[in-house]
Design a protein around this motif. Structure first.
Motif, PDB file in Angstrom:
ATOM      1  N   ASP A   1      42.352  48.448  43.912  1.00  0.00           N
ATOM      2  CA  ASP A   1      42.404  49.861  44.293  1.00  0.00           C
ATOM      3  C   ASP A   1      40.959  50.372  44.334  1.00  0.00           C
ATOM      4  O   ASP A   1      40.316  50.525  43.299  1.00  0.00           O
ATOM      5  CB  ASP A   1      43.233  50.626  43.253  1.00  0.00           C
TER       6      ASP A   1
ATOM      7  N   GLY B   1      46.473  43.933  44.373  1.00  0.00           N
ATOM      8  CA  GLY B   1      46.393  44.933  43.310  1.00  0.00           C
ATOM      9  C   GLY B   1      45.080  45.688  43.245  1.00  0.00           C
ATOM     10  O   GLY B   1      44.886  46.528  42.364  1.00  0.00           O
TER      11      GLY B   1
ATOM     12  N   PRO C   1      42.021  40.724  41.022  1.00  0.00           N
ATOM     13  CA  PRO C   1      42.573  40.385  42.343  1.00  0.00           C
ATOM     14  C   PRO C   1      42.080  39.027  42.860  1.00  0.00           C
ATOM     15  O   PRO C   1      42.839  38.289  43.491  1.00  0.00           O
ATOM     16  CB  PRO C   1      42.074  41.522  43.240  1.00  0.00           C
TER      17      PRO C   1
END
Ligand SMILES: Cc1cc2nc3c(=O)[nH]c(=O)nc-3n(C[C@H](O)[C@H](O)[C@H](O)COP(=O)(O)OP(=O)(O)OC[C@H]3O[C@@H](n4cnc5c(N)ncnc54)[C@H](O)[C@@H]3O)c2cc1C
Length: 638
Positions: free
Chosen positions: A561, A559, A469
């Motif tokens: 998580d 993106g 990320p």
């Protein structure tokens, strides 16, 4: 979304290595948990006696996660002494019969350096005992280890880097050299190119700025364009752009000296609004700029201190000074003198030298991956012994301080009170605790020592499966002035010896997150006091939830998580962090000999006082220099 489902979404229910051990309570060990810090992680047979957790082959504190730093068990007896609740009779310890040339209280860089200097100057055969109340040596200079898959990742639990080594005293420079540290090596070992294309983003959080928004390009996009992308009010955007771009002399008519004198007595917040005429809406944006260095925000730090300490490394460049004609700020060396575990490597090199065989190898390269054998640190018969998990509670001359030949040091180990004797004693521990250890000290000295309470910090490290990320966003760090953590950044890109930094975005990475638990608006010391209270009362789950939530909100669109990507969390809780540093805004400008830390560090017979507190300077060179001074005082007695 209710809290339970948000928690699940963030991965609060996911297993991360060792998260079962929270706040000193092992969920698995149940009744066999010991009261002390070491009991937090190591199951001991209850029958094992004497209390020697370090001899357990599984004993390896650097790899512990969860709540570290001033971990549970380290402050129990200190706080009991402070509160008058210490239940043992400190004048009646069980005598171990051990006698040393020097007993050092505090196994941080200062205490270890004191042992090193004493052995060097008194005699190579000197018998020295070092006591420390943590389960690992190094004080703030602690090592954090993570394993993600097969990959070993290192990080600094506290003391981060050797700052401006060319400005170290001759004593400190010589010590580093003798330990084999060549600071010039970092110009090669630290990859100054890797992050060159990765910039800084600012995260504006909903609670402070009305919406969650991540804006990249801070400090690289021209300010008028950058602020346009932010959720700040029109006046705040206008004034921030002006403060950064206009070369206005907001103090026209004053000489350079008059300007400096005025800046020393006005906060940076007041400078922005009252001197530069900025709208108060700009303040939340700048609020946490000084957190990393001063542990408080812009309302509690002088404008002069901000001007003189631009934090270029963390991209905190203070606005409003460009047109004042104050002269150039002295250029500092690049912030690259960083071992993969920070200055823990200095502590480890000291231990390697003091206790032969504890950490194998000979060089600054091989120490990085060498494992410490904790079982060897406190061996009977060794010249130098390091006794961890041991809190000193008393240091008392055997007789009048002017003529006594020995100091008796009493300490708690496990739940028992023991004592040893030393011909000399260096207290390299937190200076504000010394009045409780030595109630015989003169009252003015005790009053002075009480003032040196350290500043609180949290250095959190989060092991990630990868850093894609960040790569995708083109950033290496996020400044987040309203959030729980005010700074989040990729770990230092340094490879030494066999240790290789994760240079590819697909590789696991350690993330650094800074929280400074200050309480804006209160006097500085009160901010620290309440911050320490917060640190002592917040459970690990509070930190974990905030870490997961903040990372998700900042990086989710790229993106990230939280539930999937977080592999480990170590919260280095330094309720007693930086040495208290004096500031022109809130402290009187006293001549050196009247300053509390100078009065406080006065020699008391066979007891001398070290630690960076004794210089009111939160730096490694101060810790070393104070150790050297303390040892010189005692060498005269030998
Ligand atoms: C988060 C953080 C980051 C830092 N980063 C940097 C940096 O990048 N560069 C830099 O130069 N400096 C940095 N510092 C400053 C750091 O404090 C010094 O560099 C140095 O490590 C201090 O060493 P010390 O031995 O004086 O104190 P400490 O490291 O505090 O060691 C003192 C030890 O004494 C122990 N002790 C206290 N009371 C007792 C007792 N009664 N019995 C037994 N033991 C006791 C303490 O628990 C501790 O282990 C940082 C500090 C913190 C908190």
């Amino acid at each position: 979304m209710n809290r339970d489902s948000r928690d699940r979404e963030l991965g609060m229910d996911r297993r991360i290595t060792r998260r079962d051990f929270l706040n000193g309570v092992s969920l698995a060990l149940g009744g066999s948990v010991l009261a002390s810090s070491a009991g937090q992680m190591f199951a001991l047979e209850e029958t094992k006696s004497p209390y020697q957790p370090e001899k357990d082959p599984a004993y390896y504190p650097p790899a512990l996660m969860g709540m570290r730093g001033n971990h549970d068990g380290t402050f129990t007896y200190a706080h009991q002494l402070r509160d008058g609740d210490f239940s043992q009779d400190a004048s009646k310890p069980e005598d171990t019969g051990e006698k040393y040339d020097l007993v050092v209280v505090g196994g941080g860089i200062s205490g270890l350096a004191a042992a090193y200097f004493f052995r060097q100057q008194a005699s190579p055969k000197s018998r020295i005992l070092i006591l420390d109340n943590h389960d690992d040596f190094g004080g703030h200079a602690k090592r954090n280890e993570f394993r993600v898959g097969n990959r070993l990742l290192l990080s600094n639990g506290g003391t981060q880097s050797i700052e401006n080594p060319s400005e170290y005293s001759d004593v400190s420079k010589r010590l580093l050299q003798e330990l084999g540290i060549e600071t010039q090596r970092f110009y090669k070992d630290y990859d100054q190119k890797l992050y060159a294309k990765l910039g800084t983003a600012c995260f504006f959080d909903h609670e402070t700025f009305g919406e969650d928004r991540l804006v990249a390009g801070m400090n690289s996009t021209p300010w008028p364009e950058f602020v346009k992308q932010t959720p700040l009010s029109d006046v705040a955007r206008r004034d921030i752009a002006r403060l950064y771009t206009a070369k206005t002399d907001y103090m026209a008519g004053l000489s350079r000296e008059e300007k400096r004198a005025k800046l020393a007595k006005i906060s940076y917040a007041d400078f922005l609004t009252k001197v530069c005429g900025a709208h108060p809406d700009v303040l939340p944006f700048f609020q946490t700029y000084p957190h990393d260095l001063f542990a408080v925000g812009i309302e509690a730090i002088s404008a002069l201190a901000c001007y003189e300490n631009p934090d270029d490394y963390n991209a905190m460049t203070y606005a409003g000074f460009d047109g004042l004609g104050l002269g150039e700020v002295e250029e500092e060396e690049p912030y690259i003198f960083h071992f993969p575990d920070g200055n823990a490597s200095i502590a480890r090199l000291l231990v390697r030298s003091l206790v032969p065989g504890s950490i194998h190898g000979q060089t600054m390269e091989d120490v990085i991956t060498a494992r410490c054998d904790y079982g060897r640190l406190d061996n009977p018969g060794a010249a130098v012994r390091i006794r961890l998990n041991t809190a000193a509670v008393r240091a008392r001359h055997a007789g009048p301080s002017e003529s006594a030949k020995e100091v008796e040091v009493a300490y708690m180990r496990g739940d028992k009170l023991f004592s040893v004797k030393g011909a000399a004693c260096v207290l390299a521990c937190y200076n504000m605790m010394i009045p409780y250890l030595c109630p015989e000290l003169p009252e003015p000295q005790k009053d002075a020592l009480h003032l040196g309470v350290k500043e609180p910090f949290i250095y959190t490290h989060v092991a990630l499966q990868n850093w894609m990320p960040f790569h995708k966003l083109g950033i290496q760090q996020v400044v987040s002035p309203g959030s729980y953590h005010c700074l989040t950044k990729l770990d230092f890109p340094v490879s030494i010896g066999d240790y290789k930094f994760p240079s590819k975005p697909e590789e696991p990475m350690v993330l650094f997150m800074l929280r400074t638990p200050c309480k804006p608006g209160l006097p500085r010391r009160d901010q620290y006091r309440l911050g320490r209270y917060e640190l002592m009362t917040a459970p690990f789950s509070t930190f974990e939830r905030n870490i997961r939530d903040q990372l998700q909100r900042m990086l989710g669109d790229a993106g990230f998580d939280s539930a999937r990507d977080i592999a480990g969390i170590t919260v280095n809780r330094w309720a007693h962090g930086y040495a208290y540093e004096y500031n022109s805004l809130s402290d009187p400008d006293l001549p050196l000999e009247q300053r509390p830390y100078v009065i406080g560090r006065k020699q008391f017979g066979r007891i001398s006082i070290a630690n960076s507190d004794a210089a009111a300077s939160a730096y490694t060179n101060a810790a070393i220099d104070q150790a050297y001074r303390a040892v010189q005082e005692q060498i005269k007695n030998t």
